[in-house]
Design a protein around this motif. Structure first.
Motif, PDB file in Angstrom:
ATOM      1  N   GLU A 188       0.822  -1.211   0.000  1.00 56.38           N
ATOM      2  CA  GLU A 188       0.000   0.000   0.000  1.00 56.38           C
ATOM      3  C   GLU A 188       0.854   1.259   0.000  1.00 56.38           C
ATOM      4  O   GLU A 188       0.400   2.328  -0.398  1.00 56.38           O
ATOM      5  CB  GLU A 188      -0.916   0.009   1.228  1.00 56.38           C
ATOM      6  N   PHE A 189       2.079   1.135   0.485  1.00 55.43           N
ATOM      7  CA  PHE A 189       2.996   2.271   0.582  1.00 55.43           C
ATOM      8  C   PHE A 189       4.379   1.802   0.171  1.00 55.43           C
ATOM      9  O   PHE A 189       4.849   0.758   0.623  1.00 55.43           O
ATOM     10  CB  PHE A 189       3.036   2.799   2.020  1.00 55.43           C
ATOM     11  N   TRP A 190       5.004   2.568  -0.706  1.00 56.72           N
ATOM     12  CA  TRP A 190       6.355   2.252  -1.182  1.00 56.72           C
ATOM     13  C   TRP A 190       7.334   3.360  -0.830  1.00 56.72           C
ATOM     14  O   TRP A 190       7.026   4.547  -1.014  1.00 56.72           O
ATOM     15  CB  TRP A 190       6.362   2.103  -2.703  1.00 56.72           C
ATOM     16  N   ALA A 191       8.503   2.982  -0.356  1.00 57.36           N
ATOM     17  CA  ALA A 191       9.653   3.876  -0.246  1.00 57.36           C
ATOM     18  C   ALA A 191      10.589   3.409  -1.359  1.00 57.36           C
ATOM     19  O   ALA A 191      11.130   2.304  -1.289  1.00 57.36           O
ATOM     20  CB  ALA A 191      10.305   3.750   1.119  1.00 57.36           C
ATOM     21  N   SER A 192      10.735   4.213  -2.395  1.00 59.10           N
ATOM     22  CA  SER A 192      11.394   3.752  -3.618  1.00 59.10           C
ATOM     23  C   SER A 192      12.428   4.729  -4.139  1.00 59.10           C
ATOM     24  O   SER A 192      12.288   5.951  -3.981  1.00 59.10           O
ATOM     25  CB  SER A 192      10.360   3.567  -4.738  1.00 59.10           C
ATOM     26  N   VAL A 193      13.406   4.180  -4.807  1.00 63.58           N
ATOM     27  CA  VAL A 193      14.323   4.992  -5.592  1.00 63.58           C
ATOM     28  C   VAL A 193      13.524   5.469  -6.807  1.00 63.58           C
ATOM     29  O   VAL A 193      12.807   4.664  -7.428  1.00 63.58           O
ATOM     30  CB  VAL A 193      15.540   4.155  -6.030  1.00 63.58           C
ATOM     31  N   PRO A 194      13.578   6.760  -7.167  1.00 62.67           N
ATOM     32  CA  PRO A 194      12.808   7.227  -8.315  1.00 62.67           C
ATOM     33  C   PRO A 194      13.115   6.426  -9.591  1.00 62.67           C
ATOM     34  O   PRO A 194      14.269   6.066  -9.844  1.00 62.67           O
ATOM     35  CB  PRO A 194      13.244   8.684  -8.465  1.00 62.67           C
ATOM     36  N   GLN A 195      12.075   6.134 -10.346  1.00 62.94           N
ATOM     37  CA  GLN A 195      12.225   5.342 -11.575  1.00 62.94           C
ATOM     38  C   GLN A 195      13.197   5.969 -12.566  1.00 62.94           C
ATOM     39  O   GLN A 195      13.898   5.258 -13.286  1.00 62.94           O
ATOM     40  CB  GLN A 195      10.851   5.163 -12.250  1.00 62.94           C
ATOM     41  N   ASP A 196      13.241   7.309 -12.606  1.00 61.66           N
ATOM     42  CA  ASP A 196      14.130   7.965 -13.564  1.00 61.66           C
ATOM     43  C   ASP A 196      15.573   8.037 -13.070  1.00 61.66           C
ATOM     44  O   ASP A 196      16.437   8.585 -13.739  1.00 61.66           O
ATOM     45  CB  ASP A 196      13.613   9.366 -13.914  1.00 61.66           C
ATOM     46  N   ARG A 197      15.804   7.484 -11.873  1.00 63.78           N
ATOM     47  CA  ARG A 197      17.136   7.441 -11.263  1.00 63.78           C
ATOM     48  C   ARG A 197      17.693   8.834 -10.949  1.00 63.78           C
ATOM     49  O   ARG A 197      18.872   8.973 -10.628  1.00 63.78           O
ATOM     50  CB  ARG A 197      18.119   6.647 -12.113  1.00 63.78           C
ATOM     51  N   GLU A 198      16.867   9.856 -11.061  1.00 61.05           N
ATOM     52  CA  GLU A 198      17.265  11.202 -10.646  1.00 61.05           C
ATOM     53  C   GLU A 198      17.171  11.268  -9.125  1.00 61.05           C
ATOM     54  O   GLU A 198      16.515  10.432  -8.497  1.00 61.05           O
ATOM     55  CB  GLU A 198      16.356  12.250 -11.295  1.00 61.05           C
ATOM     56  N   PRO A 199      17.783  12.279  -8.497  1.00 62.93           N
ATOM     57  CA  PRO A 199      17.717  12.386  -7.039  1.00 62.93           C
ATOM     58  C   PRO A 199      16.265  12.504  -6.543  1.00 62.93           C
ATOM     59  O   PRO A 199      15.433  13.169  -7.173  1.00 62.93           O
ATOM     60  CB  PRO A 199      18.489  13.668  -6.736  1.00 62.93           C
ATOM     61  N   ALA A 200      15.996  11.847  -5.422  1.00 66.42           N
ATOM     62  CA  ALA A 200      14.676  11.963  -4.797  1.00 66.42           C
ATOM     63  C   ALA A 200      14.520  13.374  -4.244  1.00 66.42           C
ATOM     64  O   ALA A 200      15.455  13.924  -3.671  1.00 66.42           O
ATOM     65  CB  ALA A 200      14.551  10.944  -3.660  1.00 66.42           C
ATOM     66  N   THR A 201      13.353  13.966  -4.461  1.00 69.22           N
ATOM     67  CA  THR A 201      13.055  15.290  -3.921  1.00 69.22           C
ATOM     68  C   THR A 201      11.709  15.241  -3.211  1.00 69.22           C
ATOM     69  O   THR A 201      10.881  14.373  -3.470  1.00 69.22           O
ATOM     70  CB  THR A 201      13.019  16.362  -5.025  1.00 69.22           C
TER      71      THR A 201
END
Length: 140
Positions: free
Chosen positions: A56-69
């Motif tokens: 229901e909730f994900w803590a993920s590395v952004p799919q585009d591999r850009e820095p998380a903001t």
């Protein structure tokens, strides 16, 4: 884990927040969610999934591999069973590397009986745990 055919689709399937370090995020979310009776239900190379029966909730590395903001004004609120769960969510989240974004307490500007606490995860994502209490009795 419950199969997709066994569940009625909720309005929101899941929510994801971007993180920069999955191990660090896991320490924080494992602790904060434990207070709410929620556990990690899936590990993926790109993220960690939490829920009661399915992700229901994900803590993920952004799919585009850009820095998380962090999104200004964005937060996710989780339902807690009672006042103790809200308090524990806040305390355990702080102890696991989170930052205070609003101590546990009544939020009368939201609604009578609205009891909540706010945290920022180590990447700055804002999360909340809340429950409804009788404000006229101090939460009993």
């Amino acid at each position: 884990m419950t199969g997709a055919a066994e569940t009625r689709p909720p309005l929101v399937s899941h929510v994801s927040v971007g993180v920069t370090d999955l191990a660090r995020a896991g320490v924080f979310y494992d602790a904060a969610f434990q207070a709410l009776g929620v556990g990690r239900v899936m590990d993926h190379p790109m993220g960690l999934a939490y829920g009661r029966a399915f992700p229901e909730f994900w803590a993920s590395v952004p799919q585009d591999r850009e820095p998380a903001t962090v999104g200004n004004g964005v937060h996710v609120c989780f339902a807690a069973s009672d006042r103790d769960a809200v308090d524990c969510f806040h305390a355990q989240g702080l102890a696991a590397g989170g930052h205070d974004a609003g101590a546990p307490g009544f939020r009368p500007d939201y609604a009578p009986g609205y009891y909540a606490a706010f945290l920022r995860d180590p990447d700055g994502n804002k999360i909340e745990a809340m429950t409804w209490l009788r404000a006229d009795t101090g939460g009993a």
